[in-house]
Design a protein around this motif. Sequence first.
Motif, short mmCIF file in Angstrom:
data_model
loop_
_atom_site.label_atom_id
_atom_site.label_comp_id
_atom_site.label_asym_id
_atom_site.label_seq_id
_atom_site.Cartn_x
_atom_site.Cartn_y
_atom_site.Cartn_z
N VAL A 22 0.84 -1.20 0.00
CA VAL A 22 0.00 0.00 0.00
C VAL A 22 0.87 1.25 0.00
O VAL A 22 0.60 2.23 -0.71
CB VAL A 22 -0.97 -0.02 1.20
CG1 VAL A 22 -1.65 1.32 1.39
CG2 VAL A 22 -2.01 -1.11 1.02
N GLY A 23 1.96 1.26 0.76
CA GLY A 23 2.87 2.40 0.80
C GLY A 23 3.52 2.66 -0.55
O GLY A 23 3.63 3.81 -0.98
N VAL A 24 3.95 1.61 -1.24
CA VAL A 24 4.55 1.77 -2.56
C VAL A 24 3.53 2.31 -3.56
O VAL A 24 3.84 3.20 -4.36
CB VAL A 24 5.16 0.44 -3.04
CG1 VAL A 24 5.52 0.49 -4.52
CG2 VAL A 24 6.38 0.07 -2.21
N ILE A 25 2.31 1.80 -3.51
CA ILE A 25 1.26 2.28 -4.42
C ILE A 25 0.95 3.75 -4.15
O ILE A 25 0.87 4.56 -5.08
CB ILE A 25 -0.01 1.40 -4.29
CG1 ILE A 25 0.26 0.01 -4.87
CG2 ILE A 25 -1.20 2.05 -4.99
CD1 ILE A 25 -0.85 -0.99 -4.63
N LEU A 26 0.79 4.13 -2.89
CA LEU A 26 0.49 5.52 -2.56
C LEU A 26 1.66 6.44 -2.92
O LEU A 26 1.45 7.56 -3.39
CB LEU A 26 0.14 5.65 -1.08
CG LEU A 26 -1.19 5.04 -0.66
CD1 LEU A 26 -1.40 5.17 0.85
CD2 LEU A 26 -2.34 5.68 -1.41
N SER A 27 2.89 5.98 -2.74
CA SER A 27 4.05 6.78 -3.13
C SER A 27 4.09 6.99 -4.64
O SER A 27 4.39 8.08 -5.12
CB SER A 27 5.35 6.11 -2.69
OG SER A 27 5.41 6.01 -1.29
N GLY A 28 3.78 5.95 -5.40
CA GLY A 28 3.73 6.07 -6.86
C GLY A 28 2.67 7.05 -7.31
O GLY A 28 2.92 7.88 -8.20
N ILE A 29 1.49 6.98 -6.70
CA ILE A 29 0.42 7.92 -7.04
C ILE A 29 0.84 9.34 -6.72
O ILE A 29 0.63 10.27 -7.51
CB ILE A 29 -0.88 7.54 -6.30
CG1 ILE A 29 -1.44 6.23 -6.86
CG2 ILE A 29 -1.92 8.65 -6.41
CD1 ILE A 29 -2.59 5.65 -6.04
N ALA A 30 1.47 9.55 -5.57
CA ALA A 30 1.93 10.88 -5.18
C ALA A 30 2.97 11.41 -6.17
O ALA A 30 2.95 12.58 -6.54
CB ALA A 30 2.48 10.85 -3.77
N LEU A 31 3.90 10.55 -6.59
CA LEU A 31 4.92 10.98 -7.54
C LEU A 31 4.32 11.38 -8.89
O LEU A 31 4.74 12.37 -9.49
CB LEU A 31 5.97 9.89 -7.73
CG LEU A 31 6.93 9.68 -6.56
CD1 LEU A 31 7.84 8.49 -6.83
CD2 LEU A 31 7.75 10.94 -6.33
N PHE A 32 3.33 10.63 -9.37
CA PHE A 32 2.68 10.98 -10.62
C PHE A 32 1.92 12.30 -10.50
O PHE A 32 1.92 13.12 -11.42
CB PHE A 32 1.73 9.87 -11.09
CG PHE A 32 2.45 8.75 -11.77
CD1 PHE A 32 3.10 8.95 -12.98
CD2 PHE A 32 2.48 7.48 -11.21
CE1 PHE A 32 3.77 7.91 -13.61
CE2 PHE A 32 3.15 6.45 -11.83
CZ PHE A 32 3.79 6.66 -13.04
N ARG A 33 1.29 12.54 -9.37
CA ARG A 33 0.58 13.81 -9.17
C ARG A 33 1.56 14.97 -9.09
O ARG A 33 1.30 16.05 -9.62
CB ARG A 33 -0.28 13.74 -7.92
CG ARG A 33 -1.45 12.75 -8.09
CD ARG A 33 -2.37 12.78 -6.96
NE ARG A 33 -3.18 14.00 -7.08
CZ ARG A 33 -4.02 14.42 -6.17
NH1 ARG A 33 -4.19 13.73 -5.07
NH2 ARG A 33 -4.70 15.51 -6.36
N ILE A 34 2.69 14.77 -8.44
CA ILE A 34 3.71 15.81 -8.36
C ILE A 34 4.27 16.11 -9.74
O ILE A 34 4.44 17.28 -10.11
CB ILE A 34 4.84 15.40 -7.37
CG1 ILE A 34 4.31 15.44 -5.95
CG2 ILE A 34 6.05 16.29 -7.53
CD1 ILE A 34 5.27 14.84 -4.93
N ALA A 35 4.53 15.07 -10.53
CA ALA A 35 5.04 15.28 -11.89
C ALA A 35 4.02 16.04 -12.74
O ALA A 35 4.39 16.95 -13.50
CB ALA A 35 5.38 13.94 -12.54
N GLY A 36 2.74 15.72 -12.62
CA GLY A 36 1.71 16.43 -13.35
C GLY A 36 1.61 17.89 -12.93
O GLY A 36 1.46 18.78 -13.77
#
Length: 126
Positions: A22-36
């Motif tokens: 769950v932590g890896v998934i949430l970190s990935g989502i956060a990184l994609f939102r930051i990149a956007g």
Amino acid sequence: MSFTSQMIFNITIIFITVTLVVGVILSGIALFRIAGALKLRNRMLRQATRPYLICQRNHQQLMIKNLGPVSVTIDEIESDFDLTSLNQQLIYANQSLYYNLTKPDKLTLSVKYHDEIDNYQADFNL
């Protein structure tokens, strides 16, 4: 090891594994939102700081004005007139260039210019 301690150990391993996934998934989502968000910010900054050239005709004069906040260099002007003297001309922010025209005919211009970041092209029918 007893059965109870083995069950507690297995439950703990499952809990830690699920937490890590769950932590890896949430970190990935956060990184994609930051990149956007960074792409959007960069696009907005480019639009806010890009140069805007306008060409207007005032009687027998051609006015080329930079409305943007940064200076530009005119690379090439294509027109019916010989405007090669304006090529490689630097126009600072809010500065205008004037060029005397001899013919009262309609004038079509295609201006290629650049700033320190990008190249632009503008077409005008005067």
